[in-house]
Design a protein around this motif. Structure first.
Motif, PDB file in Angstrom:
ATOM      1  N   MET A   1      -9.897   3.500  -0.491  1.00  0.00           N
ATOM      2  CA  MET A   1      -8.896   3.383   0.567  1.00  0.00           C
ATOM      3  C   MET A   1      -8.263   4.756   0.780  1.00  0.00           C
ATOM      4  SD  MET A   1      -5.833   0.637   0.930  1.00  0.00           S
ATOM      5  CE  MET A   1      -4.718   0.676   2.340  1.00  0.00           C
TER       6      MET A   1
ATOM      7  N   HIS B   1      -9.800  -0.061  -3.828  1.00  0.00           N
ATOM      8  CA  HIS B   1      -8.567   0.746  -3.741  1.00  0.00           C
ATOM      9  C   HIS B   1      -8.871   2.240  -3.704  1.00  0.00           C
ATOM     10  CE1 HIS B   1      -4.833   2.650  -5.049  1.00  0.00           C
ATOM     11  NE2 HIS B   1      -5.483   3.107  -6.100  1.00  0.00           N
TER      12      HIS B   1
ATOM     13  N   HIS C   1       0.856  -1.182   0.000  1.00  0.00           N
ATOM     14  CA  HIS C   1       0.000   0.000   0.000  1.00  0.00           C
ATOM     15  C   HIS C   1       0.890   1.230   0.000  1.00  0.00           C
ATOM     16  CE1 HIS C   1      -3.563  -2.424   0.741  1.00  0.00           C
ATOM     17  NE2 HIS C   1      -2.909  -3.037   1.716  1.00  0.00           N
TER      18      HIS C   1
ATOM     19  N   TRP D   1      -0.994   2.292  -4.372  1.00  0.00           N
ATOM     20  CA  TRP D   1      -0.899   1.028  -5.115  1.00  0.00           C
ATOM     21  C   TRP D   1      -2.307   0.486  -5.345  1.00  0.00           C
ATOM     22  CZ3 TRP D   1       3.908   2.097  -3.126  1.00  0.00           C
ATOM     23  CH2 TRP D   1       4.988   1.632  -3.867  1.00  0.00           C
ATOM     24  N   PHE D   2      -2.652   0.167  -6.561  1.00  0.00           N
ATOM     25  CA  PHE D   2      -3.997  -0.340  -6.822  1.00  0.00           C
ATOM     26  C   PHE D   2      -4.114  -1.734  -6.224  1.00  0.00           C
ATOM     27  CE2 PHE D   2      -7.948  -1.406  -8.417  1.00  0.00           C
ATOM     28  CZ  PHE D   2      -8.567  -0.298  -8.974  1.00  0.00           C
ATOM     29  N   CYS D   3      -4.747  -1.814  -5.044  1.00  0.00           N
ATOM     30  CA  CYS D   3      -4.608  -3.016  -4.237  1.00  0.00           C
ATOM     31  C   CYS D   3      -5.852  -3.888  -4.206  1.00  0.00           C
ATOM     32  CB  CYS D   3      -4.232  -2.609  -2.817  1.00  0.00           C
ATOM     33  SG  CYS D   3      -5.318  -1.352  -2.126  1.00  0.00           S
TER      34      CYS D   3
ATOM     35  N   CYS E   1      -4.410   5.642  -0.969  1.00  0.00           N
ATOM     36  CA  CYS E   1      -3.459   4.583  -1.278  1.00  0.00           C
ATOM     37  C   CYS E   1      -2.970   4.723  -2.723  1.00  0.00           C
ATOM     38  CB  CYS E   1      -4.116   3.228  -1.066  1.00  0.00           C
ATOM     39  SG  CYS E   1      -3.068   1.843  -1.517  1.00  0.00           S
TER      40      CYS E   1
HETATM   41 CU1  CUA Z   1      -4.099  -0.051  -0.747  1.00  0.00          CU
HETATM   42 CU2  CUA Z   1      -4.650   0.647  -2.876  1.00  0.00          CU
END
Ligand code: CUA
Ligand code: RUQ
Ligand code: CA
Length: 610
Positions: free
Chosen positions: A573, A570, A527, A564-566, A562
């Motif tokens: 987030m 996402h 993240h 990073w595409f998590c 965030c």
């Molecule tokens: Cu954690 Cu996107």
């Protein structure tokens, strides 16, 4: 010779020297490899792993690049001497990585020579060291995480260039001062200039001692028996102009007797300069022996068996072969124009890069010593003007003799034109047979000097993909906001797809210290914490705790999100930093902690997309 002979298809079977069992699997594998086309040799389907990590220095990019070999796929950049906001490295002045870098010098570096740690003459996969020529620093990378573990300034020298590990013990790494100066009196008078070779504790990177001399030291290589280490010295003239530096017909390879230097140290035969014991070579006879070689040598490479040191002629078309024990010059074979560096296959052959000829030349060391006319085995054209070249395992006692990288300085028309600034060009060469085969070319950012290749198997059980919980980790349910005057500490966790707290309140002008733990336990679930309009991006890999400090000087609402595409959530987030005027009432409510997040962390589930 300059025609683009990119792919050379040699399908004929090579004849191998007697002494190896022709039925052995190794020889069959070699044969199978020779029969493959270049395209087959480099094709590694997605999801299949390469055999080698190639770690290329990044030159003026201040980093190192990791490629997979033989596919030539770019895998990672490890930022070291330059901030890299995208990776959360040294970009926030309040972060540990920034402070560590800034404490040692400028936020830029020039990396040249990556060096891998060895045990018993083989790479052990633990550490990678790299120099910063521009600001006289050495860094150590931990190969469990491929991240910087330490950076130190090397006192009393300029142009920290050649770098090598002292073998076989590996207790030191030593670095050469290429640019002369006067570290004692900061004089501008060239008469006072000296240079030094610094011996650093390989783990702490503290400079333990230095050997100083008049002139300079360029490229470094260690003997294999703990006695001598070697450096090429092109400015024995101690000149300050390029004309002056090529005045003498011969310069030197310097051999430092390390046990003798340690003895001198124990006997107090040194001068302390800027906190470092410096042994002046003139005062300790034998500590530095100068071996005469043709003018302005460059590469310095000890053969895998430890018998010889090879100094590349650069301005001379020769490589000087020096006995690594007696320090006598035993041969000076001609190899071609502009020899810069030499590497080895472990079968008695040397491969020398020829900058002017744009070639790699393969030659047999024992034949060259005996003076048999057929010591040149093969030549291939490379594109163009090769600097360094490195074969897999060539710095160890057991090179693998399969792949070689040619690190070319110019790419010209090799890749799609992208304006006047062109990428650097690397070529992969199959050296498993009698003849070399140029298999592929790949671009890189500027500008790899040297490279090392380490087999995947060495690192297999060593590289981690999640961090172990650190003592400073914030645990789920223990998130909090702690205030002390105008200092606010926020203890935060993150997990798909939530930051806790999802909001925190501060007064304008407060100093905010963030401690963020990524409580994910599965790999590849990084993240990021980007704070709008504050220029902050923190990277938090699984299990990691990252910290940064900044002053909340702007009033209002600032979202953090965030980077990073998590997960499917996402974009959701995110959370708010609420900056209120001095004196306003503040809430310490951290908001809801999602039960799902807790459950997910406990179950260690991989991405919700999988
Ligand atoms: Cu954690 Cu996107
Ligand atoms: S030096 S080729 Cu650091 Cu040779 Cu670059
Ligand atoms: Ca010279």
């Amino acid at each position: 010779m300059k025609t683009t002979k990119l792919l050379i298809f040699v399908t004929a079977a090579a004849i191998f020297a007697a002494g190896c069992n022709s039925d052995s699997t190794a020889s069959k594998e070699k044969q199978a490899r020779q029969n493959k086309s270049a395209a087959e040799q480099i094709y590694i389907p997605p999801g299949k792993l390469d055999d080698y990590y190639a770690i290329l220095s990044g030159g003026q990019s201040g980093s190192v690049f990791v490629y997979g070999i033989p596919s030539c796929r770019f895998i990672k950049e490890i930022p070291i001497f330059e901030p890299r906001a995208g990776l959360g490295y040294a970009n926030n002045p309040g972060s540990e990585s920034y402070k560590r870098l800034a404490a040692t010098g400028p936020l830029w570096g020039d990396t040249h020579h990556p060096v891998l740690s060895q045990t018993d003459g083989r790479y052990d996969g633990h550490w990678l060291w790299i120099n910063d020529k521009a600001n006289d620093r050495v860094a150590k990378i931990d190969l469990r995480t491929f991240e910087v573990a330490a950076i130190k300034l090397v006192p009393n020298l300029q142009g920290a260039h050649g770098l090598a590990a002292y073998l076989p013990s590996g207790k030191y790494v030593f670095v050469n001062g290429e640019l002369e100066s006067d570290p004692v009196g900061n004089s501008t008078d060239p008469e006072k200039y000296r240079s030094a070779i610094a011996f650093l504790d390989a783990q702490t990177l503290e400079t333990k001692f230095e050997v100083s001399f008049v002139g300079n030291a360029d490229i470094a290589s260690s003997g294999k028996d703990g006695h001598y280490v070697f450096s090429t010295m092109y400015n024995t003239e101690n000149a300050v102009s390029s004309e002056g530096m090529i005045e003498r017909d011969r310069d030197a390879v310097g051999a430092i007797d390390v046990p003798l230097a340690e003895k001198a140290l124990a006997e107090g035969k040194f001068t302390e300069i800027n906190g470092v014991p410096v042994i002046e070579s003139e005062k300790v006879p034998g500590v530095l022996t100068l071996i005469s070689v043709p003018k302005n040598p460059h590469g310095c490479n000890v053969t895998p068996d430890g018998k010889y040191v090879l100094a590349c002629g650069k301005l001379s078309p020769t490589v000087t072969i020096i006995d690594a024990h007696t320090l006598k010059v035993i041969a000076e074979p001609e190899v071609g124009l502009g020899p810069l560096h030499t590497t080895f296959d472990g079968r008695g052959n040397a491969y020398t890069s020829l900058f002017v000829d744009s070639q790699i030349v393969k030659w047999n060391i024992e034949k060259a010593i005996k003076g048999t006319p057929d010591y040149i085995v093969d030549r291939v054209d490379v594109h163009y003007n090769v600097g360094h070249t490195k074969a897999a395992g060539a710095d160890t006692s057991y090179p693998s003799g399969d792949w070689l990288i040619s690190l070319n300085k110019l790419s010209k028309g090799m890749f799609l034109p992208v304006g006047p600034a062109m990428p650097e060009s690397q070529e992969l060469i199959d050296i498993s047979g009698e003849k070399m085969r140029v298999i592929a070319a790949f671009p890189s950012l500027p500008e790899p000097h040297d490279a090392v290749m380490i087999h995947r198997k060495v690192l297999e059980d060593y590289v981690v993909q999640t961090y172990e919980q650190q003592p400073a980790a914030v645990k789920i349910g223990e998130e909090k906001i702690v205030r002390n005057g105008n200092k606010v500490e926020v203890y935060m966790t993150c997990i798909r797809s939530k930051f806790v707290p999802e909001q925190f309140e501060v007064h304008q002008g407060d100093e905010v210290k963030l401690h963020i733990t990524n409580v994910e336990t599965v790999r590849d679930m990084s993240h990021g914490f980007a704070l709008s309009r504050y220029g902050i991006n923190v990277a938090i890999d699984p299990g990691q705790t990252s910290e940064t400090t900044f002053v909340a000087d702007k009033l209002g609402t600032y979202w953090y999100y965030c980077t990073w595409f998590c997960s499917a959530l996402h974009l959701e987030m995110r959370g708010r930093m609420l900056v209120k005027p001095a004196g306003a009432e503040l809430s310490d409510n951290i908001g809801p902690v999602s039960r799902e997040a807790k459950a997910q962390s406990a179950a260690g589930k991989e991405s919700s997309f999988e």
